[in-house]
Design an enzyme around this catalytic site. Structure first.
Site, PDB file in Angstrom:
ATOM      1  N   LYS A  45       0.903  -1.370  -0.179  1.00 57.11           N
ATOM      2  CA  LYS A  45      -0.329  -0.002  -0.118  1.00 57.11           C
ATOM      3  C   LYS A  45       0.880   1.229   0.098  1.00 57.11           C
ATOM      4  O   LYS A  45       0.145   2.517  -0.335  1.00 57.11           O
ATOM      5  CB  LYS A  45      -1.023   0.265   1.363  1.00 57.11           C
ATOM      6  CG  LYS A  45      -1.902  -1.164   1.417  1.00 57.11           C
ATOM      7  CD  LYS A  45      -2.791  -0.745   2.752  1.00 57.11           C
ATOM      8  CE  LYS A  45      -2.971  -2.081   3.585  1.00 57.11           C
ATOM      9  NZ  LYS A  45      -3.446  -1.990   4.708  1.00 57.11           N
ATOM     10  N   GLY A  46       2.107   1.210   0.301  1.00 60.75           N
ATOM     11  CA  GLY A  46       2.922   2.335   0.659  1.00 60.75           C
ATOM     12  C   GLY A  46       2.963   3.226  -0.408  1.00 60.75           C
ATOM     13  O   GLY A  46       3.447   4.561   0.001  1.00 60.75           O
ATOM     14  N   GLU A 100       7.821   2.517  -6.125  1.00 62.46           N
ATOM     15  CA  GLU A 100       7.944   1.892  -4.459  1.00 62.46           C
ATOM     16  C   GLU A 100       8.195   3.189  -3.492  1.00 62.46           C
ATOM     17  O   GLU A 100       8.577   4.120  -3.672  1.00 62.46           O
ATOM     18  CB  GLU A 100       9.033   1.033  -4.364  1.00 62.46           C
ATOM     19  CG  GLU A 100       8.870  -0.414  -3.836  1.00 62.46           C
ATOM     20  CD  GLU A 100       8.112  -0.644  -2.683  1.00 62.46           C
ATOM     21  OE1 GLU A 100       7.229   0.136  -2.240  1.00 62.46           O
ATOM     22  OE2 GLU A 100       8.749  -1.375  -1.766  1.00 62.46           O
ATOM     23  N   ASP A 101       7.598   2.856  -2.412  1.00 62.22           N
ATOM     24  CA  ASP A 101       7.673   4.101  -1.441  1.00 62.22           C
ATOM     25  C   ASP A 101       9.180   4.087  -0.615  1.00 62.22           C
ATOM     26  O   ASP A 101       9.504   4.966  -0.536  1.00 62.22           O
ATOM     27  CB  ASP A 101       6.546   4.066  -0.003  1.00 62.22           C
ATOM     28  CG  ASP A 101       6.782   2.399   0.448  1.00 62.22           C
ATOM     29  OD1 ASP A 101       7.452   1.485   0.081  1.00 62.22           O
ATOM     30  OD2 ASP A 101       6.058   2.288   1.474  1.00 62.22           O
ATOM     31  N   ASP A 104      14.449  -0.475   1.189  1.00 62.24           N
ATOM     32  CA  ASP A 104      15.301  -0.646   2.584  1.00 62.24           C
ATOM     33  C   ASP A 104      16.378  -1.732   2.336  1.00 62.24           C
ATOM     34  O   ASP A 104      17.387  -1.620   1.806  1.00 62.24           O
ATOM     35  CB  ASP A 104      14.073  -0.993   3.563  1.00 62.24           C
ATOM     36  CG  ASP A 104      14.723  -1.025   4.974  1.00 62.24           C
ATOM     37  OD1 ASP A 104      15.713  -0.250   5.087  1.00 62.24           O
ATOM     38  OD2 ASP A 104      14.071  -1.878   5.862  1.00 62.24           O
ATOM     39  N   LYS A 132      16.935   4.028   1.687  1.00 67.32           N
ATOM     40  CA  LYS A 132      17.992   3.661   2.829  1.00 67.32           C
ATOM     41  C   LYS A 132      19.205   2.889   2.655  1.00 67.32           C
ATOM     42  O   LYS A 132      19.193   1.654   2.932  1.00 67.32           O
ATOM     43  CB  LYS A 132      17.216   3.141   4.177  1.00 67.32           C
ATOM     44  CG  LYS A 132      16.178   4.055   5.141  1.00 67.32           C
ATOM     45  CD  LYS A 132      15.720   3.075   6.104  1.00 67.32           C
ATOM     46  CE  LYS A 132      14.388   3.318   6.107  1.00 67.32           C
ATOM     47  NZ  LYS A 132      13.730   2.389   7.359  1.00 67.32           N
ATOM     48  N   PHE A 153      13.232   5.106  11.279  1.00 70.55           N
ATOM     49  CA  PHE A 153      12.131   4.702  10.675  1.00 70.55           C
ATOM     50  C   PHE A 153      11.120   6.045  10.464  1.00 70.55           C
ATOM     51  O   PHE A 153      11.207   6.720  11.241  1.00 70.55           O
ATOM     52  CB  PHE A 153      11.316   3.726  11.796  1.00 70.55           C
ATOM     53  CG  PHE A 153      10.196   3.141  11.313  1.00 70.55           C
ATOM     54  CD1 PHE A 153      10.448   2.124  10.666  1.00 70.55           C
ATOM     55  CD2 PHE A 153       8.973   3.555  11.273  1.00 70.55           C
ATOM     56  CE1 PHE A 153       9.453   1.238  10.066  1.00 70.55           C
ATOM     57  CE2 PHE A 153       7.738   2.823  10.865  1.00 70.55           C
ATOM     58  CZ  PHE A 153       8.030   1.745  10.167  1.00 70.55           C
ATOM     59  N   VAL A 154      10.582   5.855   9.135  1.00 71.65           N
ATOM     60  CA  VAL A 154      10.004   7.214   8.795  1.00 71.65           C
ATOM     61  C   VAL A 154       8.361   6.760   8.333  1.00 71.65           C
ATOM     62  O   VAL A 154       7.978   5.568   8.131  1.00 71.65           O
ATOM     63  CB  VAL A 154      10.571   7.958   7.592  1.00 71.65           C
ATOM     64  CG1 VAL A 154      11.889   8.296   7.935  1.00 71.65           C
ATOM     65  CG2 VAL A 154      10.505   7.051   6.338  1.00 71.65           C
ATOM     66  N   ASP A 160       3.627   3.866   6.588  1.00 74.96           N
ATOM     67  CA  ASP A 160       2.877   3.767   7.936  1.00 74.96           C
ATOM     68  C   ASP A 160       3.859   2.957   8.861  1.00 74.96           C
ATOM     69  O   ASP A 160       4.797   2.632   9.000  1.00 74.96           O
ATOM     70  CB  ASP A 160       1.906   2.512   7.609  1.00 74.96           C
ATOM     71  CG  ASP A 160       2.161   1.062   7.669  1.00 74.96           C
ATOM     72  OD1 ASP A 160       3.439   0.870   6.604  1.00 74.96           O
ATOM     73  OD2 ASP A 160       2.050   0.139   8.333  1.00 74.96           O
ATOM     74  N   ARG A 166      -0.313   7.002   7.445  1.00 71.02           N
ATOM     75  CA  ARG A 166      -0.104   6.968   6.053  1.00 71.02           C
ATOM     76  C   ARG A 166      -0.581   8.144   5.363  1.00 71.02           C
ATOM     77  O   ARG A 166      -0.039   8.683   4.505  1.00 71.02           O
ATOM     78  CB  ARG A 166      -0.814   5.898   5.530  1.00 71.02           C
ATOM     79  CG  ARG A 166      -0.229   4.615   5.557  1.00 71.02           C
ATOM     80  CD  ARG A 166      -1.030   3.580   4.463  1.00 71.02           C
ATOM     81  NE  ARG A 166      -0.819   2.138   4.924  1.00 71.02           N
ATOM     82  CZ  ARG A 166       0.252   1.098   4.654  1.00 71.02           C
ATOM     83  NH1 ARG A 166       1.327   1.941   4.010  1.00 71.02           N
ATOM     84  NH2 ARG A 166       0.322   0.114   4.995  1.00 71.02           N
TER      85      ARG A 166
HETATM   86  P1  IMP Z   1      12.548  -3.983   1.830  1.00 64.31           P
HETATM   87  O1  IMP Z   1      12.221  -5.131   1.319  1.00 64.31           O
HETATM   88  O2  IMP Z   1      13.444  -4.344   3.072  1.00 64.31           O
HETATM   89  O3  IMP Z   1      13.513  -3.091   0.867  1.00 64.31           O
HETATM   90  O4  IMP Z   1      11.452  -3.082   2.511  1.00 64.31           O
HETATM   91  C1  IMP Z   1      10.729  -2.436   1.661  1.00 64.31           C
HETATM   92  C2  IMP Z   1       9.370  -2.037   2.670  1.00 64.31           C
HETATM   93  O5  IMP Z   1       9.608  -2.099   3.977  1.00 64.31           O
HETATM   94  C3  IMP Z   1       9.052  -0.903   2.138  1.00 64.31           C
HETATM   95  O6  IMP Z   1       7.955  -1.075   0.891  1.00 64.31           O
HETATM   96  C4  IMP Z   1       7.946  -0.383   3.131  1.00 64.31           C
HETATM   97  O7  IMP Z   1       7.046  -0.860   3.007  1.00 64.31           O
HETATM   98  C5  IMP Z   1       8.743  -1.115   4.470  1.00 64.31           C
HETATM   99  N1  IMP Z   1       9.458  -0.131   5.248  1.00 64.31           N
HETATM  100  C6  IMP Z   1      10.977   0.003   4.998  1.00 64.31           C
HETATM  101  N2  IMP Z   1      11.444   1.004   5.904  1.00 64.31           N
HETATM  102  C7  IMP Z   1      10.165   1.629   6.350  1.00 64.31           C
HETATM  103  C8  IMP Z   1      10.089   2.725   7.242  1.00 64.31           C
HETATM  104  O8  IMP Z   1      10.941   3.609   7.471  1.00 64.31           O
HETATM  105  N3  IMP Z   1       8.772   3.144   7.471  1.00 64.31           N
HETATM  106  C9  IMP Z   1       7.754   2.514   7.094  1.00 64.31           C
HETATM  107  N4  IMP Z   1       7.777   1.353   6.241  1.00 64.31           N
HETATM  108  C10 IMP Z   1       9.225   1.033   5.888  1.00 64.31           C
HETATM  109 MG    MG Z   2       5.732  -1.042   1.299  1.00 60.95          MG
END
Ligand code: IMP
Ligand code: MG
Length: 175
Positions: A45-46, A100-101, A104, A132, A153-154, A160, A166
């Site tokens: 949803k992000g 993508e939001d 990470d 990040k 964490f944001v 969210d 959100r």
């Molecule tokens: P990844 O698979 O570890 O790259 O994670 C990506 C997903 O983790 C993003 O689409 C977010 O939904 C969630 N996420 C990672 N960091 C944050 C944050 O700081 N705040 C909120 N959601 C996060």
């Molecule tokens: Mg997400």
């Protein structure tokens, strides 16, 4: 620092800063994809707020769709990502831009790339609101990004904490 819904938050990017970055990104994408068969794919949803603003700054006759992923974060930090909602129609010859939001660890984006690359898309690229890099475990980077942030964490602008925050119009660090 301010108090929001009982939590302490600090604004990292204001509404105006986000608007400027998203406008710039829309212009770049409009130029880069001018001769392509663009399909913009938002990751739910992000990405829903970012996606809504970004697509209105892309001046091209593109298609858009959404996918949804679920990340099972166990006791260890290694997230296991699965696809909950997929695109059902043919991707052959499409130039896909994943929206993508947050990038990470990179596990989510890697899973999406893997899924799309098996379906004969002509190209697969990504645009992320936030990156990040210090958190990355996968060998992956975004083709377009609005902001780079340190490991914190944001919330807000689609992001969210426990499904809340959100709809904040800015991006804030949560304490
Ligand atoms: P990844 O698979 O570890 O790259 O994670 C990506 C997903 O983790 C993003 O689409 C977010 O939904 C969630 N996420 C990672 N960091 C944050 C944050 O700081 N705040 C909120 N959601 C996060
Ligand atoms: Mg997400």
């Amino acid at each position: 620092m301010t108090e929001k819904y009982g939590q302490t938050v600090k604004v990292l990017f204001t509404e105006d800063e986000i608007k400027h970055a998203v406008n710039q990104l829309g212009k770049r994408i409009s130029f880069d994809y001018r001769d392509k068969d663009l399909l913009v794919v938002g990751v739910l949803k992000g990405s829903f707020v970012f996606m809504a603003d970004l697509v209105r700054k892309i001046d091209l006759p593109f298609e858009l769709d959404f996918i949804k992923l679920h990340s099972y974060k166990g006791i260890s930090s290694s997230g296991n990502v699965s696809l909950d909602l997929d695109i059902s129609y043919d991707l052959e010859g499409k130039d896909i831009l994943i929206v993508e939001d947050m990038l990470d660890t990179g596990k989510t984006l890697k899973k999406i790339y893997k899924s799309f690359s098996q379906r004969n898309a002509r190209s697969v690229k990504s645009a992320v609101l936030l990156d990040k890099p210090s958190r990355r475990t996968e060998n992956i980077c975004a083709d377009y990004r609005c902001f780079e942030i340190p490991d914190s964490f944001v919330v807000g602008y689609g992001l969210d904490f426990d499904e809340r925050f959100r709809a904040l119009p800015y991006i804030a660090k949560l304490y």
